[in-house]
Design a protein around this motif. Structure first.
Motif, short mmCIF file in Angstrom:
data_model
loop_
_atom_site.label_atom_id
_atom_site.label_comp_id
_atom_site.label_asym_id
_atom_site.label_seq_id
_atom_site.Cartn_x
_atom_site.Cartn_y
_atom_site.Cartn_z
N GLN A 1 39.12 70.02 33.16
CA GLN A 1 39.89 69.09 32.34
C GLN A 1 39.23 68.79 31.01
O GLN A 1 39.86 68.30 30.09
CB GLN A 1 40.10 67.78 33.10
CG GLN A 1 38.82 67.03 33.39
CD GLN A 1 39.06 65.55 33.72
OE1 GLN A 1 40.06 65.01 33.30
NE2 GLN A 1 38.18 64.97 34.50
N GLN B 1 43.84 55.56 31.94
CA GLN B 1 43.69 56.95 31.54
C GLN B 1 44.39 57.83 32.54
O GLN B 1 44.68 57.42 33.66
CB GLN B 1 42.23 57.32 31.39
CG GLN B 1 41.41 57.18 32.65
CD GLN B 1 39.94 57.43 32.36
OE1 GLN B 1 39.43 57.08 31.31
NE2 GLN B 1 39.26 58.04 33.31
N THR C 1 35.48 64.53 26.46
CA THR C 1 34.78 63.71 27.46
C THR C 1 35.76 62.66 27.97
O THR C 1 36.35 61.94 27.16
CB THR C 1 33.58 63.00 26.82
OG1 THR C 1 32.80 63.96 26.14
CG2 THR C 1 32.75 62.31 27.88
N PRO C 2 35.94 62.58 29.27
CA PRO C 2 36.92 61.62 29.79
C PRO C 2 36.66 60.23 29.23
O PRO C 2 35.51 59.79 29.16
CB PRO C 2 36.68 61.66 31.30
CG PRO C 2 36.15 63.01 31.55
CD PRO C 2 35.35 63.37 30.34
N GLN D 1 37.12 59.36 26.18
CA GLN D 1 37.09 59.39 24.72
C GLN D 1 38.41 59.91 24.17
O GLN D 1 39.13 60.63 24.84
CB GLN D 1 35.94 60.27 24.25
CG GLN D 1 34.64 59.50 24.31
CD GLN D 1 33.47 60.28 23.79
OE1 GLN D 1 33.55 61.48 23.57
NE2 GLN D 1 32.36 59.57 23.62
N LYS E 1 42.52 53.55 27.65
CA LYS E 1 42.06 52.18 27.98
C LYS E 1 42.40 51.19 26.88
O LYS E 1 41.56 50.36 26.50
CB LYS E 1 40.54 52.18 28.23
CG LYS E 1 40.12 53.09 29.35
CD LYS E 1 39.84 52.33 30.59
CE LYS E 1 39.44 53.24 31.73
NZ LYS E 1 39.54 52.60 33.03
N GLN E 2 43.55 51.28 26.34
CA GLN E 2 43.96 50.34 25.31
C GLN E 2 44.61 49.14 25.96
O GLN E 2 45.49 49.29 26.82
CB GLN E 2 44.95 51.02 24.35
CG GLN E 2 44.36 52.24 23.66
CD GLN E 2 43.15 51.90 22.81
OE1 GLN E 2 43.24 51.12 21.89
NE2 GLN E 2 42.00 52.47 23.17
N ASP F 1 44.97 60.62 35.36
CA ASP F 1 44.09 60.99 36.49
C ASP F 1 43.25 62.20 36.11
O ASP F 1 42.11 62.32 36.49
CB ASP F 1 44.89 61.22 37.78
CG ASP F 1 46.14 62.06 37.55
OD1 ASP F 1 46.44 62.42 36.40
OD2 ASP F 1 46.83 62.34 38.54
#
Lengths: 582, 338, 332, 609
Positions: free
Chosen positions: A228, A63, A244-245, A247, A277-278, A65
């Motif tokens: 962010q 992801q 939401t980080p 997602q 995160k793939q 930063d």
């Protein structure tokens, strides 16, 4: 990876590729076969169209930063934030060399420098609005600079060039001192005028103004580290909802965006989605079968997909293999014995088998063999090769001579450090170990986590000396496409720091320092290029750098994408230009 | 019975406390013993090129310069009572249970754990169903037909099953069933159940089977051994002497006694798995808790590692508790014995 | 990963009359160990497993010799075997030939056979040492808990519960991750191996501990312990002379069964990238590198995978056979 | 005469083992008439249990091979289908097993298991009916408050109640035949008597046939009409129970009868008999030297017997030759000894006190044998462990040779351990299976400081021969020995230190009758040879009587009666002693019936009161 590079001269690319193809040897040997890829997006815009609509699907194997434009240091992110965070200056949507010449975006013109070179002035265009329809003022830009550079206790992920350059006294940042008038580094005489006050002249200031840190942030919407999750858009897209980080991020059209104020066309898709995160192999497969449009990290496909693409003519027709502007090298630390003797360092330089190291990164597709410390795309690059050997495989004769000269004819022992969680760097270190071993230079491999490599181990001279890390694996990309942007951090004596050091060779050559200082006060780009060439030459002569690869990426562009081209500014496809064929 | 539950609950709390001690020791004490100073320790919690200011802030937040007992106390009270973090403009309340705050991504760990739980849960529950059904029935059949061809074949397969590394089975099955014959989606594909139940199941078939294979093998062996023991018990003879049909003898009398100890093992396994089937998730790149932890370790995001570890331990403790209660319910002797 | 193993009745009473009758004259005068060995020898499957274990131990021991005779040094690159563009081995079957028995690795061209042989060293070393740690701690704690009972037992039993409740793999990864390169007077791979041995061994002791405790508990109730005490024997004497000989069988059996578990564990850690440092060859590490090449160089994945599988299987076969041979219940 | 309900002809059962096929039953035939009671008696390994399992068809599905015909209530088991056999089990013939704890499923309530037995054969019955029937059945076997106890789990019952529950289960379907296999072996003598009485009542009330299998002749004596004596798979003698017991024909039956300890035979009589026999036959396997020594001893003993019989006439019972010394200091003196255990339980799990031994006092003189008799839980084993100081008494005093050893620390106690030794109950668990018998016996010498291995070996081998084993057995492991031999080894271990006091804790209760007899004889001999003082703890009244000069009767931790043994047995003072004596099985069927009537009377009295 420390992917912080921008721009370079594309002209050099093809030359360099040719050069290293010859010099790199090993290239198209017996089993080689024809694996040349299309490469047309490097020099042209593929599938130009004005069509709008569709959902652009992006994926990242990890992801970002941060999505906060004021708190990020990844080229991919800098490329991507342009979809919702416009900056004072930006890069044009053009392939090749022209793509790295800054053009005004929010500003009416490029920066206007005062005669003493200490003040840079920008004026905002009229009619600029945030996503809520409120007016963008110069104050918002000033606030953005203040928060991103002067509050490291909160936002510390981005670079801090403004902090270094601006004459701001001991301003403590907006979170500790909410009176923005105390921030004297930037002044705003009126709603549209922004003046940057520098401590010393800096000729390449427009590159800094192209960083996402100059994207305006309304002070009352700032939530510090949490900004962010809900960035206030100034661009064609805005966050669909609070993010939401981790997602999926969805960007939708921003109705308060006015394309007429924008020098770029960056509003083709209706919607943009990014999944995080793939898994890499899965990501590549989806890219190839069209489920996915872009690997947003822009680093190219992994080994498995690479073979699929190279072996398949149809897939090769949709692939590009550009240089990433990233230079891979080993720093040889002269403060670790026996590298205090130049001849001992030279023994390593002559002994290295660069084809093996190229192999470790994945062969000819993964990069071109580098012979000096400037990437070919940077102005001032010259194909010098002071420590060249035949076929770049190392020279027994030269190594033996060097060893004799440094008083260790039977070789010596030292350590090679690398980032343990980076497979290719690990392999490269092994390749160097293998090559040096045959000359009696025994090396131990020391792996450290990438997360602490710069902060605690390789980036701590004290640690390096104590652990006798003679040879340190590293890689570098420019923060902006110029020689200064590339070289200053890794070879200026002033950039040696007790922790977080990136001058791993601990080079503190007065001549180099002086030349680099001079360069940013020189207005003429051509003269600057000359200076960079000279610095490069000096650095190579110090025998503290072992450059070995100008990295390349194998990028794949699915059929559905339109307006695809390789941006020399960001070293990946320009995400702002992409559209979808309906 | 209530007393019993209460006692087990108290034991669970103690267990959790000890877990916090060990976790604390691993993340704070051991590195210090190994020679890392508080600055270095703080730097680990930030990640890439931390600034001195950030280090100072983290040091204060984690009380790294305080005596070790204070640090531990803060650590535990933070978990239980929540913590606060300064976002610059606001104070972020990390409400209890606060499983930490990633300085790297500037996010709380807890919601991320919850977000990944369904993936791990899907994997664990599906696999558990398969392995219980397969393992127990094979074990029972084997025990009843002891020495037969079926028994020997089943037990050899089971032995192979417990000897196969899960990541190897996973890789081979991916290579064959997803790559050469693209029957199942490749690794990394996970569809939420609520989104498309069919795709959910389709994507999980390989991980389920891979994971279940190992455990089914283990459980088949355990069940078989248990059944052999039980079927030799006197009460089985009594049941037969009553004139019960063999099926009733096996299922009602034999199986119940043989399965009782398996409950304990299952509870523990399942609890551990809910905390992340690390290897399976890594092999199939499922975005579950285990993968989350592995990624965090690779990315040196210690608060996340710490959070997952604690989270897993909580699951184990809960699973232990459930098992204890269940055990007492299934086996009346336990209630007095304990 | 690990489940409590079922406890054999090593201390179980041999059914009295059955022995007297069926044991017949043949067993008379032989120790139970000798009887077990006789039975084990008849178990062909177990003996095959045992033979393979011995073979692997020899391979690990004489790795340098084997490699110097048959292969290339494990860390030597053979770039000429690799296609420069693809990074995969040239030639069919991942470069398998008389020269390279199992082929070569992609990218580096290192000889897979040699790396498998050297990988055996790490697997066996860690497997054995970690088991040793578990067995020593487990036996000590188990015997103390079982023999002294009371609060000592309560404390140790709870401790074992706690250890069993730990997400071991996560802890191991975390611990390997938080330790620096040099600590406690050790460095590099020595440190890594020590950490791995410690973690695997230290967190696995309750499995042995529980079994030993259970056995000790039942042994303690046996009258020969009281008899020994009434003769004036000290606790130490009883533990050493009366209990320990009875625990040798379960210790042996569970050690044999714990070794493969530990080998798997080491492989898992290496697979996850927290094992021994490269370029040292490990089976798990090789497997994790092979992930990207399962289509182009399947031999790279199969070789270490099968090495792990066969070794672990062999240990399990042998352990199972040993358990059966030592278990008085499987008399007939 | 009606057809027999059970008819067995030429029954042969073999089992495969590693050593080849073992024949457990070797072609036996017998009938059980309707309403009749048959006892099958034999020692372990005689094939009686295999036979009873065969009657239930329980060998089906195992690797046992059964040939011959068995007809149960008109069904031929050899030809019946599995379904038919199943239908017969529990319905026509019900079996009650030996160990009630393990024979009941621990995870189901008693009621559940009873109802299941009913419903499997009466599927049409409603649950309420089945339940009613279960309550009735429990009530019938004498479980108080049956309606409530039906919901209890087996572990909540006492041993006797579990056995009753098992019988109740057998009665659920009104079977024609009840097969009881060693059902009283694990029970106390009073409970045993109750269960036997119950069976007798059931038989007469319900008109069932009864097959009673036991190793104990005395158990069957009062309960059956016909008895079969089995040895090594054969029926060696059969006939009317009175005839077989009063005039046995087969030598095995004779020896069995002779070996049964009789509660009506006094110690003096027994001694006289034993000594007489000893002089006639020196044990086999002894060296010439040993034999010579034995002869000499026998001569002395013969004199003693005469001496004794002389005294008997005078009516003195305690060892009179020691009477002069008895005024002196006793060897052992126990004063007000109490042993308290904490028991967890109750609603809040509070620990409550439980006195296993409560205020026990007695003196013991050199050369004397004190018998302690009591049922399980009476505290007799706890008491013996207190005396050996394996347990430390909560209060009171243990004085040995004038020295208070109650609270001596272990290290001071260690040298004293030479003098007080113990022989344990279970020869299988009292020998360490992983230690050679030589080492086991020699351990005492070793822990007491002897380090000369040769010397140890010599002493051990000498003793081995003395207890009737061979010196060459030194290096063998216990599993190579039979139960009786093991008990000899255990005796040798206790004697190696030449103790003054030996406590025998149920030393023969795990042995077959004939072996039991041999061991008792050995103990007797050794007492003479080594001038030992015994405390002999047992639950078997007859055994205790045979070896004891004085007897203490214990109940719930207290000594209710302590007197010289003839007085205790012939003129018991305490009700409990009387109850015990009434419950003790006797060999004479007529006597047994009398006892039964007496017990019924006692019960009636107690319920009336």
């Amino acid at each position: 990876m420390r992917k912080k590079w921008l721009g370079l001269a594309a002209a050099g690319t093809s030359v360099a590729m040719l050069l290293s193809a010859c010099g790199g040897g090993g290239g198209n040997g017996e089993g080689g076969g024809d694996y040349s890829v299309d490469n047309s997006a490097i020099s042209s815009i593929v599938d130009q169209s004005k069509e709008q609509g569709g959902t652009l699907k992006l994926a990242h194997s990890d992801q970002f930063d941060s999505l906060d434009p004021g708190n990020t240091y990844y080229a991919a992110n800098w490329d991507f934030t342009r979809l919702y965070a416009r900056t004072l200056v930006t890069y044009p949507q053009k392939p090749g060399d022209k793509g790295q010449e800054p053009i005004p975006d929010l500003a009416t013109d490029l920066g206007e420098v005062s005669d003493d070179g200490l003040t840079w002035t920008y004026t905002l265009k009229k009619g600029l609005k945030f996503q809520d329809g409120s007016k963008i003022t110069s104050e918002d830009v000033k606030y953005a600079i203040a928060r991103s550079n002067f509050a490291p206790e909160v936002l510390n992920k981005g670079p801090n060039y403004f902090f270094q350059l601006l004459d701001a006294g001991d301003y403590k940042g907006p979170y500790k001192d909410d009176n923005l008038d105390n921030f004297t580094g930037v002044t705003t005489p009126d709603d549209r005028t922004i003046k940057f006050h520098l401590k010393k002249p800096f000729a390449e200031f427009d590159y800094l103004a192209a960083m996402p840190q100059t994207s305006p942030v309304p002070a009352d919407a700032d939530t510090g580290t949490q900004y962010q999750t809900n960035v206030v858009s100034t661009g064609p897209y805005k966050f669909e909802s609070e993010w939401t980080p981790g997602q999926t991020l969805t960007l939708v059209r921003n109705e308060h965006y006015d394309p007429s104020t924008d020098p770029l066309t960056r509003n083709r898709p209706d919607k943009i989605q990014v999944q995080w995160k793939q898994e890499e192999n899965d990501r590549d497969k989806r890219l190839i079968n069209g489920d996915l449009h872009v690997d947003v990290a822009g680093l190219g496909v992994e080994a498995s997909a690479r073979q699929d693409i190279l072996r398949n003519e149809d897939l090769r027709a949709n692939a590009d293999n550009p240089q990433t502007g990233f230079l891979l090298y080993f720093a040889i630390n002269p403060n670790v014995e026996p590298f205090d003797k130049k001849a001992c360092r030279e023994a390593v330089l002559y002994g290295a088998d660069k084809t093996a190291m190229q192999g470790a990164w994945g062969g000819t597709i993964a990069g071109d063999i580098a012979t000096n410390m400037l990437p070919p795309s940077i102005k001032g690059y010259k194909p010098i090769d002071p420590y060249g050997t035949k076929g770049q495989k190392g020279s027994k004769k030269k190594v033996e001579a060097a060893l004799k000269e440094c008083g260790m004819p039977d070789g010596f022992s030292t350590n090679i450090s690398y980032r343990s969680d980076r497979d290719k760097e690990k392999k490269t270190a092994e390749a160097l170990q293998q090559a040096l071993q045959q000359y009696g230079i025994k090396t131990d491999l020391k792996g450290y986590p990438a997360g602490t490599y710069t902060s605690e181990q390789a980036g701590s001279p004290e640690f390096v000396h104590r652990e006798e890390l003679g040879i340190i694996a590293y890689g570098w990309g420019a923060d902006w496409p110029s020689g200064y942007g590339f070289l200053s951090q890794i070879m200026h004596g002033d950039s040696i720091k007790p922790a977080g050091n990136s001058n791993l060779s601990e080079l503190d050559d007065p001549e180099v320092n002086k030349l680099l200082d001079e360069s940013v006060q020189t207005e003429d780009p051509a003269a600057r290029a000359e200076i960079y060439a000279e610095v490069n030459q000096l650095a190579m002569e110090s025998a503290t750098f072992l450059p070995y690869l100008n990295q390349k990426a194998l990028l794949y562009r699915p059929e559905e994408l339109s307006n695809v081209y390789f941006s020399e500014a960001y070293k990946m496809y320009d995400y702002s230009a992409l559209g979808l064929e309906q | 019975m209530i007393r019993y539950i209460f006692r087990r609950l108290a034991a669970g709390v103690v267990l959790l406390l000890v877990v916090t001690m060990v976790v604390f020791a691993i993340f704070f004490l051991v590195p210090r013993l190994a020679g890392i100073d508080s600055d270095g320790l703080a730097a680990r919690y930030i990640g890439k090129s931390p600034s001195p200011e950030a280090i100072a802030a983290v040091k204060e937040r984690l009380n790294l310069d305080e005596p070790i007992t204070v640090q531990y106390w803060e650590f535990v009270s933070g978990l239980v009572m929540g913590q606060e973090y300064d976002s610059g403009t606001d104070i972020i309340h990390c409400d209890a249970p606060c499983f930490g705050y990633s300085f790297k991504t500037n996010t709380e760990v807890w919601p991320q754990l919850l977000e990944r739980l369904p993936v791990t849960g899907s994997l664990a529950i599906g696999a558990a169903v398969i392995w219980l059904v397969a393992g127990v029935s094979i074990g029972v059949l084997s025990a009843l037909r002891r020495g037969s061809l079926l028994d020997r074949a089943a037990m050899m397969t089971a032995l192979a099953g417990v000897s196969l590394p899960i990541f190897f089975t996973g890789l081979v099955s991916l290579a064959l069933l997803s790559y050469y014959w693209p029957i199942f989606p490749p690794g990394g594909s996970y569809t939420d159940f609520t989104e498309n139940p069919l795709a959910w199941a389709h994507g999980l078939v390989l991980p389920w089977v891979t994971l279940a294979f190992l455990y089914a093998a283990m459980y088949a062996r355990l069940t078989r051994a248990g059944m052999l023991d039980t079927m030799g018990e006197d009460f089985i003879r009594t049941a037969r002497a009553k004139g019960l049909p063999e099926r009733t003898v096996v299922t009602k009398h034999g199986l119940r006694a043989a399965l009782t100890p398996i409950i304990t093992i299952f509870g523990l396994d399942f609890g551990l798995m809910l905390g992340g089937a690390v290897l399976t998730e890594s092999t199939f790149s499922l975005p579950g808790l285990g993968k989350f932890a592995v990624d965090a370790i690779r990315g040196s995001d210690l608060p996340v590692v710490l959070g997952v570890t604690m989270f897993t331990a909580v699951f184990v403790v809960i699973a232990n508790l459930v098992v204890d209660v269940l055990y007492a319910w299934v086996d009346p002797r336990v209630r007095v014995g304990a | 990963m690990t489940a409590p193993l079922d406890v054999p009745g090593a201390a179980e009473e041999a059914q009295p009359e059955a022995v007297a009758q069926t044991g017949g004259t043949r067993d008379r005068g032989r120790s139970l160990g000798q009887i077990a060995w006789m039975r084990l020898r008849k178990d062909k499957v177990a003996m095959t497993g045992g033979a393979f274990v011995v073979l692997m131990a020899l391979v690990a021991l004489f790795a340098p010799l084997i490699v110097s005779l048959l292969g290339h040094p494990p860390n030597q690159w053979n770039r000429e075997m690799i296609d420069p563009a693809l990074g995969t081995p040239m030639g069919p079957m991942g470069g398998m030939s008389g020269e390279h028995l199992f082929g070569v690795e992609p990218v580096t061209g290192r000889d897979i056979f040699s790396r498998i042989v050297y990988g055996a060293r790490i697997s066996m070393l860690i497997g054995f040492l970690a088991t040793l740690v578990s067995v020593v701690i487990g036996t000590f704690m188990g015997i103390i808990a079982g023999y002294f009972g009371g609060w000592v037992d309560a404390l140790i039993s709870r401790l074992m519960d706690i250890f069993l409740a730990f997400p071991l793999l996560l802890f191991a990864m975390a611990l390997v991750g938080v330790l620096p390169d040099a600590a406690f007077g050790l460095q590099d791979n020595a440190l890594r191996i020590a950490i791995l041995v410690f973690i695997i061994g230290f967190f696995n002791w309750p499995y042995i501990g529980r079994i030993i405790r259970g056995q000790t508990l039942s042994l303690r109730e046996r009258e020969f312990v009281e008899a020994s005490r009434s003769l004036g024997a000290s606790n130490f004497y009883i533990l050493r002379k009366e209990l320990l000989p009875n625990l040798v069988a379960p210790i042996l059996v569970y050690s044999t069964l714990l070794i493969p578990t530990n080998i798997l564990f080491e492989a898992a850690l290496s697979f996850l990238g927290v094992g021994v440092e490269p370029p040292t060859a490990t089976w798990g590490g090789m497997l994790s590198e092979a992930v990207d090449y399962y289509d182009s160089a399947p031999n790279f994945m199969l070789a270490p995978g099968l090495a792990i599988f066969l070794t672990v299987l062999a240990f399990n076969l042998f352990g199972d056979g040993l358990r059966d041979a030592l278990d008085p219940r499987t008399q007939s | 005469m009606t057809d027999p309900v059970v008819s067995v002809s030429d029954l042969r059962i073999t089992f495969p083992t590693l050593e080849g096929r073992i024949t457990a039953v070797n072609g036996i035939s017998f009938d059980v008439p309707a309403g009749g009671a048959v006892g099958i008696v034999g020692e372990s390994g005689s094939g009686k249990s295999a036979t009873s399992l065969a009657l239930m068809g329980l060998h089906r599905g195992t690797n046992a091979e059964v040939t011959g015909d068995i007809t149960v209530v008109g069904k031929n088991l050899a030809t019946a289908t599995d379904g038919q056999v199943r239908n017969m089990r529990g319905n026509d013939i019900a079996m009650v097993f030996q160990d009630p704890m393990s024979s009941l499923h621990p995870q189901y309530t008693i009621g559940n298991q009873l109802i299941e037995a009913y419903k499997v054969h009466r599927p049409e019955a409603s649950s309420a009916d089945a339940r009613k029937r279960a309550v009735e059945s429990l009530d019938r076997v004498g479980i108080p408050n049956a309606a409530k106890r039906i919901n209890s789990y087996p572990h909540e019952f006492s041993g006797g109640m579990r056995q009753r529950a098992l019988i109740a289960m057998g009665l659920m379907c009104d079977p024609t035949v009840l097969l009881a296999d060693e059902i009283t072996t694990a029970l106390d003598v009073t409970v045993q008597a109750q269960i036997l009485d119950l069976l007798d009542d059931l038989r007469s009330d319900l008109g069932m046939s009864l097959i009673l299998v036991s190793h104990d002749l005395a158990v069957v004596a009062g309960s059956v009409d016909e008895v079969l004596v089995m040895q090594n798979g054969d029926i060696v003698e059969r006939g009317d129970v009175r005839r077989v017991l009063s005039s046995p024909e087969h030598p095995y039956t004779k020896s069995l009868l002779a070996a049964v300890p009789r509660v009506d035979v006094s110690r003096a009589q027994r001694r006289a008999q034993v000594r007489a026999e000893r002089t006639q036959s020196a044990p086999r396997g002894l060296s010439a030297q040993a034999k010579k020594a034995l002869k000499a001893k026998a001569a002395r003993q013969a004199a003693a017997v005469e001496d004794e019989s002389a005294q008997q006439r005078t009516g003195a019972t305690a060892k009179p030759e020691k009477s002069a010394e008895s005024a002196e200091q006793p060897l052992l003196s126990v004063r007000n000894a109490r042993m308290r255990f904490k028991v967890r339980g109750g609603l809040l799990g509070r620990a409550s006190d439980f006195y296993a031994v409560d205020d026990v006092s007695f003196d013991l003189h050199q050369g004397e044998t004190l018998g302690i008799v009591g049922e399980s839980g009476s505290g007799k084993s706890t008491l013996s462990r207190m005396i050996t100081r394996l347990l430390t008494p909560t209060s009171g005093q243990i004085v040995f040779e004038g020295r208070d050893i109650t609270r001596l620390p272990e290290y001071k106690l260690r040298p004293l351990r030479r003098d007080i030794q113990m022989i344990f109950q279970n020869p299988y668990s009292s020998l360490n299976p992983r230690v050679t018998i030589g080492d086991s016996i020699g351990a005492g010498l070793r822990v007491q400081g002897e380090s000369n291995t040769k010397e140890i070996q010599r002493k051990v081998q000498e003793l081995l021969e003395r207890v009737g084993l061979e010196a060459s057995h030194y290096n063998r492991f216990p599993h190579a020995f039979s139960g009786g031999q093991r008990q000899r080894i255990a005796i040798a271990r206790a004697l190696i230190l030449r103790p003054k006091l030996v406590i025998c804790d149920e030393p023969v209760s795990a042995l077959d009758v004939s072996t039991q007899d041999q061991v008792l004889r050995l103990l007797d001999e050794l007492q003479d040879d080594f001038d030992l003082t015994y405390i002999f703890v047992a639950h078997d009244l007859a055994v205790v009587r045979q070896v004891s000069d004085r007897v203490a009767v214990m109940r719930k931790g207290e000594v209710v009666e302590l007197n010289d043994s003839d007085t205790v047995y012939e003129a018991p003072q305490h009700d409990y002693t009387r109850e015990l004596l009434a419950a003790a099985p006797v060999l004479d069927p007529v006597e047994a019936k009398k006892h039964r009537a007496q017990r019924a009377e006692l019960r009636r009295q107690s319920t009336a009161a």
